[in-house]
Design a protein around this motif. Sequence first.
Motif, short mmCIF file in Angstrom:
data_model
loop_
_atom_site.label_atom_id
_atom_site.label_comp_id
_atom_site.label_asym_id
_atom_site.label_seq_id
_atom_site.Cartn_x
_atom_site.Cartn_y
_atom_site.Cartn_z
N GLY A 227 53.78 46.08 23.41
CA GLY A 227 54.53 46.84 22.42
C GLY A 227 53.77 48.10 22.05
O GLY A 227 52.54 48.11 21.98
N ALA A 228 54.52 49.18 21.81
CA ALA A 228 53.91 50.46 21.49
C ALA A 228 53.00 50.38 20.26
O ALA A 228 51.97 51.04 20.18
CB ALA A 228 55.00 51.51 21.27
N GLU A 229 53.38 49.53 19.31
CA GLU A 229 52.59 49.40 18.09
C GLU A 229 51.46 48.38 18.24
O GLU A 229 50.65 48.21 17.34
CB GLU A 229 53.51 48.99 16.93
N ASN A 230 51.41 47.68 19.39
CA ASN A 230 50.38 46.67 19.70
C ASN A 230 50.30 45.59 18.62
O ASN A 230 49.22 45.16 18.24
CB ASN A 230 49.01 47.32 19.90
N LEU A 231 51.46 45.13 18.15
CA LEU A 231 51.50 44.07 17.14
C LEU A 231 52.14 42.79 17.66
O LEU A 231 52.33 41.84 16.90
CB LEU A 231 52.24 44.56 15.89
N GLN A 232 52.47 42.77 18.95
CA GLN A 232 53.05 41.57 19.54
C GLN A 232 52.14 41.06 20.65
O GLN A 232 51.45 41.83 21.32
CB GLN A 232 54.44 41.86 20.09
N VAL A 233 52.18 39.75 20.84
CA VAL A 233 51.31 39.11 21.81
C VAL A 233 52.10 38.02 22.53
O VAL A 233 52.91 37.32 21.92
CB VAL A 233 50.08 38.47 21.11
N GLU A 234 51.84 37.88 23.81
CA GLU A 234 52.36 36.75 24.59
C GLU A 234 51.16 35.90 24.99
O GLU A 234 50.13 36.42 25.39
CB GLU A 234 53.08 37.24 25.84
N LEU A 235 51.31 34.58 24.88
CA LEU A 235 50.24 33.66 25.26
C LEU A 235 50.66 32.81 26.44
O LEU A 235 51.83 32.44 26.57
CB LEU A 235 49.88 32.74 24.09
N GLY A 236 49.69 32.49 27.27
CA GLY A 236 49.87 31.54 28.35
C GLY A 236 48.62 30.69 28.44
O GLY A 236 47.52 31.18 28.19
N ILE A 237 48.78 29.42 28.78
CA ILE A 237 47.62 28.53 28.81
C ILE A 237 47.62 27.71 30.09
O ILE A 237 48.69 27.30 30.59
CB ILE A 237 47.57 27.61 27.57
N THR A 238 46.44 27.49 30.63
CA THR A 238 46.24 26.63 31.80
C THR A 238 45.10 25.68 31.50
O THR A 238 44.03 26.11 31.06
CB THR A 238 45.86 27.48 33.04
N LEU A 239 45.35 24.38 31.70
CA LEU A 239 44.30 23.39 31.47
C LEU A 239 43.98 22.65 32.76
O LEU A 239 44.87 22.34 33.55
CB LEU A 239 44.73 22.34 30.44
N ASN A 240 42.71 22.32 32.91
CA ASN A 240 42.27 21.41 33.95
C ASN A 240 43.02 20.09 33.72
O ASN A 240 43.05 19.59 32.60
CB ASN A 240 40.76 21.23 33.82
N LYS A 241 43.60 19.52 34.78
CA LYS A 241 44.41 18.30 34.60
C LYS A 241 43.59 17.14 34.03
O LYS A 241 44.14 16.25 33.38
CB LYS A 241 45.10 17.90 35.89
N ASP A 242 42.27 17.16 34.21
CA ASP A 242 41.42 16.10 33.66
C ASP A 242 41.35 16.15 32.13
O ASP A 242 40.91 15.18 31.51
CB ASP A 242 40.00 16.19 34.23
N PHE A 243 41.74 17.27 31.54
CA PHE A 243 41.66 17.43 30.09
C PHE A 243 43.03 17.45 29.41
O PHE A 243 43.12 17.65 28.20
CB PHE A 243 40.88 18.71 29.75
N GLN A 244 44.09 17.28 30.18
CA GLN A 244 45.43 17.32 29.59
C GLN A 244 45.72 16.04 28.82
O GLN A 244 45.16 14.99 29.10
CB GLN A 244 46.46 17.54 30.70
N GLY A 245 46.59 16.16 27.82
CA GLY A 245 46.99 15.00 27.03
C GLY A 245 45.99 14.58 25.97
O GLY A 245 46.09 13.49 25.42
N LYS A 246 45.03 15.44 25.66
CA LYS A 246 43.99 15.10 24.68
C LYS A 246 44.01 16.02 23.46
O LYS A 246 43.09 16.00 22.65
CB LYS A 246 42.62 15.15 25.36
#
Length: 178
Positions: free
Chosen positions: A84-103
Amino acid sequence: MQLYTERLFLRDLNFNDAQNIFAYRSDAEANKFQSWIPESREDVESFIQRNKIEFNQPESWYQVLITDRETEAVIGDIGIHFFGAENLQVELGITLNKDFQGKGYAAEALQGVIDFLFNDLGKHRIMASVDPDNSDSIRLMERIGFRKEGHFIKSLFWKNRWVDDVIYAILREEWMKK
């Protein structure tokens, strides 16, 4: 960027992390909803090199590593897209090692980053783009308080085909009421 939560330490990527990142990011089945799956350690090193040195720059993606606060084990990473031109918006994405998922690590890491983005950087809105078949991510977004804003039919050309996209988001004032 450095950020501590109850169990986690989120920090900048460095070249010493390349093998650990490759280990969980190269698993094509575990990362079937991710757009980037490295084929070699060199791909990861290039990814680390491209990671923006300057944090919070408009129209940039910045990656932070999620590690266990006590053991320093690499748990995953969070992509932060400042836009965004005003730099006030953010998009997030996450990736986890499958050994640490569900915790609960994903929720804890995202909540820490969201608190930082709203409280320290004064962002207005944070969103996430989710594949409608990714039920784990949908549950995660809803669990941390994001609301579904829309389901766009065949709106993304991804992996050589048109796919649906579900947008989840939260405003600063909504987050602060939690």
